[in-house]
Design a protein around this motif. Sequence first.
Motif, PDB file in Angstrom:
ATOM      1  N   GLN A 164       0.813  -1.220   0.000  1.00 40.31           N
ATOM      2  CA  GLN A 164       0.000   0.000   0.000  1.00 40.31           C
ATOM      3  C   GLN A 164       0.851   1.276   0.000  1.00 40.31           C
ATOM      4  OE1 GLN A 164      -2.248  -0.644   3.584  1.00 40.31           O
ATOM      5  NE2 GLN A 164      -3.643  -2.084   2.609  1.00 40.31           N
ATOM      6  N   ARG A 165       2.153   1.102  -0.077  1.00 40.86           N
ATOM      7  CA  ARG A 165       3.117   2.214  -0.022  1.00 40.86           C
ATOM      8  C   ARG A 165       3.017   2.997   1.288  1.00 40.86           C
ATOM      9  NH1 ARG A 165       0.986   2.461  -5.061  1.00 40.86           N
ATOM     10  NH2 ARG A 165       2.307   1.789  -6.759  1.00 40.86           N
ATOM     11  N   LEU A 166       2.776   2.281   2.369  1.00 45.80           N
ATOM     12  CA  LEU A 166       2.658   2.912   3.679  1.00 45.80           C
ATOM     13  C   LEU A 166       3.750   2.471   4.651  1.00 45.80           C
ATOM     14  CD1 LEU A 166      -1.228   2.696   4.106  1.00 45.80           C
ATOM     15  CD2 LEU A 166       0.136   4.717   3.502  1.00 45.80           C
ATOM     16  N   ASP A 167       4.747   1.727   4.150  1.00 44.61           N
ATOM     17  CA  ASP A 167       5.859   1.306   5.009  1.00 44.61           C
ATOM     18  C   ASP A 167       6.751   2.518   5.294  1.00 44.61           C
ATOM     19  OD1 ASP A 167       8.442   0.994   2.975  1.00 44.61           O
ATOM     20  OD2 ASP A 167       6.480   0.748   2.030  1.00 44.61           O
ATOM     21  N   LEU A 209       8.423   9.190  -0.390  1.00 41.79           N
ATOM     22  CA  LEU A 209       7.313   9.880  -1.046  1.00 41.79           C
ATOM     23  C   LEU A 209       7.060  11.255  -0.438  1.00 41.79           C
ATOM     24  CD1 LEU A 209       4.755   7.032  -1.781  1.00 41.79           C
ATOM     25  CD2 LEU A 209       6.295   8.186  -3.367  1.00 41.79           C
ATOM     26  N   ASN A 210       7.231  11.394   0.876  1.00 40.13           N
ATOM     27  CA  ASN A 210       7.071  12.712   1.509  1.00 40.13           C
ATOM     28  C   ASN A 210       8.070  13.713   0.941  1.00 40.13           C
ATOM     29  OD1 ASN A 210       4.920  12.041   3.109  1.00 40.13           O
ATOM     30  ND2 ASN A 210       6.150  11.618   4.923  1.00 40.13           N
ATOM     31  N   ARG A 211       9.275  13.247   0.679  1.00 36.58           N
ATOM     32  CA  ARG A 211      10.300  14.137   0.116  1.00 36.58           C
ATOM     33  C   ARG A 211       9.980  14.483  -1.337  1.00 36.58           C
ATOM     34  NH1 ARG A 211      12.555  15.105   4.705  1.00 36.58           N
ATOM     35  NH2 ARG A 211      14.040  13.658   5.560  1.00 36.58           N
ATOM     36  N   THR A 259       8.499  18.084  -2.602  1.00 38.15           N
ATOM     37  CA  THR A 259       9.383  18.888  -3.436  1.00 38.15           C
ATOM     38  C   THR A 259       8.668  19.505  -4.625  1.00 38.15           C
ATOM     39  OG1 THR A 259      11.250  17.515  -2.830  1.00 38.15           O
ATOM     40  CG2 THR A 259      11.515  18.853  -4.792  1.00 38.15           C
ATOM     41  N   ASN A 260       7.931  18.675  -5.379  1.00 42.20           N
ATOM     42  CA  ASN A 260       7.327  19.219  -6.590  1.00 42.20           C
ATOM     43  C   ASN A 260       5.805  19.038  -6.659  1.00 42.20           C
ATOM     44  OD1 ASN A 260       6.952  16.554  -7.251  1.00 42.20           O
ATOM     45  ND2 ASN A 260       8.599  16.473  -8.747  1.00 42.20           N
TER      46      ASN A 260
END
Length: 124
Positions: A61-64, A71-73, A77-78
């Motif tokens: 789930q891309r929550l690790d 992803l936060n970075r 950023t953009n």
Amino acid sequence: MRKVLVLLICFILGCTTQRCTLSSSYSSLFSQAPSAVNLVTCNRYSNLTCCTSAASMLISQRLDPLTVQVLNRVVGTNGSLPSAGCRSALQDLACSLCSPYQDQFLNPLSSGNYTIIFLCNSFI
């Protein structure tokens, strides 16, 4: 192919022990010793893994913790999500944390909340 690559890396680095170094930092996501676990994703490590089934679910789930930090970075950023290829590569990197050879390429730092992932000895 990826399993062969991991085995090749272990052969080159001389992987002899199987230890789960992240269990002290993330006890709900990583076991203390490698074991067989039915993983939702990262199933190449199902026979012997440091991941718990909860970790595998979070990776899918891309929550690790690793994916969330990256992803936060990127999003911070953009403002846009990374490409599908980038997300796939990121999932492969997150799945590498399920390796029973964590202690060969992970170095949790005692000062702060950082973990260094050794990808290669040098870039030269």
